[in-house]
Design an enzyme around this catalytic site. Structure first.
Site, PDB file in Angstrom:
ATOM      1  N   GLU A  47       0.873  -1.181   0.000  1.00 59.50           N
ATOM      2  CA  GLU A  47       0.000   0.000   0.000  1.00 59.50           C
ATOM      3  C   GLU A  47       0.910   1.231   0.000  1.00 59.50           C
ATOM      4  O   GLU A  47       1.558   1.520   1.004  1.00 59.50           O
ATOM      5  CB  GLU A  47      -0.895  -0.065   1.245  1.00 59.50           C
ATOM      6  CG  GLU A  47      -1.969   0.980   1.307  1.00 59.50           C
ATOM      7  CD  GLU A  47      -2.819   1.062   0.046  1.00 59.50           C
ATOM      8  OE1 GLU A  47      -3.286   0.014  -0.440  1.00 59.50           O
ATOM      9  OE2 GLU A  47      -2.985   2.175  -0.465  1.00 59.50           O
ATOM     10  N   SER A  48       0.937   1.913  -1.126  1.00 60.47           N
ATOM     11  CA  SER A  48       1.913   2.999  -1.277  1.00 60.47           C
ATOM     12  C   SER A  48       1.710   4.127  -0.261  1.00 60.47           C
ATOM     13  O   SER A  48       2.675   4.712   0.231  1.00 60.47           O
ATOM     14  CB  SER A  48       1.875   3.560  -2.705  1.00 60.47           C
ATOM     15  OG  SER A  48       0.566   3.893  -3.072  1.00 60.47           O
ATOM     16  N   CYS A  78       4.685  -2.552  -8.481  1.00 56.59           N
ATOM     17  CA  CYS A  78       3.322  -2.188  -8.092  1.00 56.59           C
ATOM     18  C   CYS A  78       3.303  -0.944  -7.187  1.00 56.59           C
ATOM     19  O   CYS A  78       3.557   0.147  -7.673  1.00 56.59           O
ATOM     20  CB  CYS A  78       2.628  -3.399  -7.481  1.00 56.59           C
ATOM     21  SG  CYS A  78       0.845  -3.257  -7.571  1.00 56.59           S
ATOM     22  N   ILE A 134      -2.209  -7.002  -9.033  1.00 56.45           N
ATOM     23  CA  ILE A 134      -3.077  -6.941  -7.849  1.00 56.45           C
ATOM     24  C   ILE A 134      -3.362  -5.481  -7.522  1.00 56.45           C
ATOM     25  O   ILE A 134      -2.450  -4.756  -7.125  1.00 56.45           O
ATOM     26  CB  ILE A 134      -2.416  -7.629  -6.631  1.00 56.45           C
ATOM     27  CG1 ILE A 134      -2.028  -9.069  -6.978  1.00 56.45           C
ATOM     28  CG2 ILE A 134      -3.344  -7.588  -5.422  1.00 56.45           C
ATOM     29  CD1 ILE A 134      -1.159  -9.752  -5.936  1.00 56.45           C
ATOM     30  N   ARG A 135      -4.583  -5.076  -7.719  1.00 61.81           N
ATOM     31  CA  ARG A 135      -4.941  -3.650  -7.546  1.00 61.81           C
ATOM     32  C   ARG A 135      -3.835  -2.746  -8.101  1.00 61.81           C
ATOM     33  O   ARG A 135      -3.320  -1.852  -7.420  1.00 61.81           O
ATOM     34  CB  ARG A 135      -5.224  -3.337  -6.068  1.00 61.81           C
ATOM     35  CG  ARG A 135      -6.541  -3.932  -5.594  1.00 61.81           C
ATOM     36  CD  ARG A 135      -6.837  -3.666  -4.128  1.00 61.81           C
ATOM     37  NE  ARG A 135      -6.875  -2.254  -3.799  1.00 61.81           N
ATOM     38  CZ  ARG A 135      -7.859  -1.417  -4.147  1.00 61.81           C
ATOM     39  NH1 ARG A 135      -8.882  -1.843  -4.840  1.00 61.81           N
ATOM     40  NH2 ARG A 135      -7.831  -0.160  -3.784  1.00 61.81           N
ATOM     41  N   HIS A 170       3.539  -8.046 -10.035  1.00 59.54           N
ATOM     42  CA  HIS A 170       4.318  -8.643  -8.936  1.00 59.54           C
ATOM     43  C   HIS A 170       5.224  -9.757  -9.460  1.00 59.54           C
ATOM     44  O   HIS A 170       4.831 -10.923  -9.440  1.00 59.54           O
ATOM     45  CB  HIS A 170       3.362  -9.236  -7.893  1.00 59.54           C
ATOM     46  CG  HIS A 170       2.721  -8.222  -7.014  1.00 59.54           C
ATOM     47  ND1 HIS A 170       3.151  -7.969  -5.734  1.00 59.54           N
ATOM     48  CD2 HIS A 170       1.689  -7.386  -7.229  1.00 59.54           C
ATOM     49  CE1 HIS A 170       2.403  -7.022  -5.179  1.00 59.54           C
ATOM     50  NE2 HIS A 170       1.498  -6.656  -6.079  1.00 59.54           N
ATOM     51  N   GLU A 172       7.559 -11.191  -8.121  1.00 59.93           N
ATOM     52  CA  GLU A 172       8.046 -12.071  -7.042  1.00 59.93           C
ATOM     53  C   GLU A 172       7.072 -13.200  -6.724  1.00 59.93           C
ATOM     54  O   GLU A 172       7.358 -14.045  -5.893  1.00 59.93           O
ATOM     55  CB  GLU A 172       8.326 -11.240  -5.773  1.00 59.93           C
ATOM     56  CG  GLU A 172       7.116 -10.804  -4.959  1.00 59.93           C
ATOM     57  CD  GLU A 172       6.309  -9.663  -5.583  1.00 59.93           C
ATOM     58  OE1 GLU A 172       6.589  -9.266  -6.731  1.00 59.93           O
ATOM     59  OE2 GLU A 172       5.369  -9.186  -4.917  1.00 59.93           O
TER      60      GLU A 172
HETATM   61  N1  GLN Z   1      -3.169  -0.423  -4.831  1.00 55.75           N
HETATM   62  C1  GLN Z   1      -1.884  -0.282  -4.203  1.00 55.75           C
HETATM   63  C2  GLN Z   1      -1.482   1.175  -4.098  1.00 55.75           C
HETATM   64  O1  GLN Z   1      -2.074   1.994  -4.705  1.00 55.75           O
HETATM   65  C3  GLN Z   1      -0.824  -1.050  -4.967  1.00 55.75           C
HETATM   66  C4  GLN Z   1      -1.162  -2.512  -4.964  1.00 55.75           C
HETATM   67  C5  GLN Z   1       0.001  -3.424  -4.958  1.00 55.75           C
HETATM   68  O2  GLN Z   1       1.132  -3.042  -4.684  1.00 55.75           O
HETATM   69  N2  GLN Z   1      -0.254  -4.674  -5.234  1.00 55.75           N
HETATM   70  O3  GLN Z   1      -0.593   1.497  -3.395  1.00 55.75           O
END
Ligand code: GLN
Length: 201
Positions: A47-48, A78, A134-135, A170, A172
């Site tokens: 989560e940034s 990501c 992923i998102r 991702h 990894e």
């Molecule tokens: N949705 C996350 C973000 O905005 C990033 C998702 C992820 O790193 N898999 O920070």
């Protein structure tokens, strides 16, 4: 060689596992002093906003900025890509602002929240690799010195600028370590050769 993996939150353990498989020493980066003596940095997914907040509180934000500006090789995946970027179009996040890319966060919307696909990545793999999103964000625009290495459905998902490699997915999580191998072989070892710290017979 030591690669530091930002370990505030998110998928840092999975990156450590990849480094272990590739016989490279990884070090968890939780505070400024952990950066000492590292040869490369991985900013993982997660989560940034949460990562940025904590980094601001403990000084890692500025320390990472200056390390990357001094050309330490860095790979952001990501949320890590978001942290590298100069501009986020849709949602405010404080980013390190070191890479000349404009990024859309959570760009795929609900239906495609998480998905996997395959695509080749320039320099990294001519064979299509499995890419797990992923998102995920994608890159809407890149600046002059930035090379696009992969697009999925017309959106940029991998970009390279000097010492910085940004990936929207991702790498990894698939057990295929080609992206990390590229980072180590072509970005970290190359940087060392360019700066004369490796001697060749
Ligand atoms: N949705 C996350 C973000 O905005 C990033 C998702 C992820 O790193 N898999 O920070």
């Amino acid at each position: 060689m030591i690669i530091g993996v930002l370990a505030i939150q998110g998928a840092f353990r999975e990156h450590m596992d990849v480094l272990y498989r590739l016989h490279v020493q990884g070090r968890l980066i939780k505070k400024v002093s952990d950066l000492e003596g590292i040869d490369g940095i991985i900013l993982p997914g997660g989560e940034s906003t949460a990562m940025a907040k904590q980094m601001k509180e403990n000084g890692l934000f500025e320390a990472l900025q200056s390390k990357i500006n001094q050309e330490c090789p860095v790979m952001g995946t990501c949320a890590g890509l978001i942290l590298l970027s100069k501009e986020i179009t849709n949602q405010p996040v404080s980013t390190l602002g070191v890479m000349d890319i404009r990024v859309k966060r959570n760009a795929y919307g609900r239906q495609l929240d998480s998905f996997a696909t395959i695509a080749p990545i320039k320099y990294i793999s001519e064979q299509p690799l499995e890419l797990v999103f992923i998102r995920a964000p994608y890159i809407e625009e890149v600046g002059k010195g930035v090379e696009v290495l992969c697009e999925v459905d017309g959106h940029i998902v991998v970009a390279l600028q000097n010492n910085m490699l940004a990936l929207a997915f991702h790498p990894e999580l698939t057990g295929i370590d080609a992206v990390h191998a590229y980072f180590i072989e072509h970005m970290i070892k190359k940087e060392r050769i360019d700066h004369g710290s490796i001697s060749h017979p």
